[in-house]
Design an enzyme around this catalytic site. Structure first.
Site, PDB file in Angstrom:
ATOM      1  N   CYS A 280       0.705  -1.153  -0.004  1.00 20.73           N
ATOM      2  CA  CYS A 280      -0.183  -0.061  -0.014  1.00 20.73           C
ATOM      3  C   CYS A 280       0.903   1.389   0.042  1.00 20.73           C
ATOM      4  O   CYS A 280       1.600   1.419   1.012  1.00 20.73           O
ATOM      5  CB  CYS A 280      -1.101   0.109   1.182  1.00 20.73           C
ATOM      6  SG  CYS A 280      -1.994   1.626   1.624  1.00 20.73           S
TER       7      CYS A 280
ATOM      8  N   CYS B  14      -0.086   3.895   2.625  1.00 22.42           N
ATOM      9  CA  CYS B  14       0.516   3.076   4.146  1.00 22.42           C
ATOM     10  C   CYS B  14       2.000   3.523   4.356  1.00 22.42           C
ATOM     11  O   CYS B  14       2.408   3.864   5.220  1.00 22.42           O
ATOM     12  CB  CYS B  14       0.360   1.781   4.299  1.00 22.42           C
ATOM     13  SG  CYS B  14      -1.408   1.162   3.970  1.00 22.42           S
TER      14      CYS B  14
END
Length: 114
Positions: free
Chosen positions: A33, A36
């Site tokens: 991600c 993230c």
């Protein structure tokens, strides 16, 4: 584990988060991600700044599907703020450091009963 941020999993979640003596921030993330990865340094910086008042943790959603499912995580990064085992706040997506600081300060006030 990053400095000041404890890696947790489905088996340690109850002990580390729900039974914690202080408020807890849980960063639900995954290695693939992009957002993230982008928010991780901010979370780590905040962990150093607020570690006396809040426990900072992260939970890999790919390796630990039970906990994210329990809390209805549908997008990552999602940061959930816990106080005394209850969800106090939640932020999803890449946000500015100031927004996270505001949420942390509110969590500290809630935990102090203010």
């Amino acid at each position: 584990m990053a400095d000041g941020v404890l890696e947790i999993d489905d088996s340690s979640f109850d002990k580390e988060v729900l039974q914690a003596d202080i408020p807890v921030l849980v960063d639900f993330w995954a290695p693939w991600c992009g957002p993230c990865k982008a928010i991780a340094p901010t979370v780590e910086a905040l962990a150093k700044e607020f570690s006396a008042n809040i426990k900072f943790t992260k939970c890999n959603v790919d390796e630990n599907p039970i906990t994210p499912g329990k809390y209805g995580i549908r997008a990552i990064p999602t940061l959930i703020f816990f106080n005394k085992g209850e969800v106090a706040d939640q932020i999803t997506g890449m946000v500015a450091k100031a927004k996270l600081e505001d949420a942390i300060n509110k969590l500290i006030l809630i935990s102090e009963g203010k």
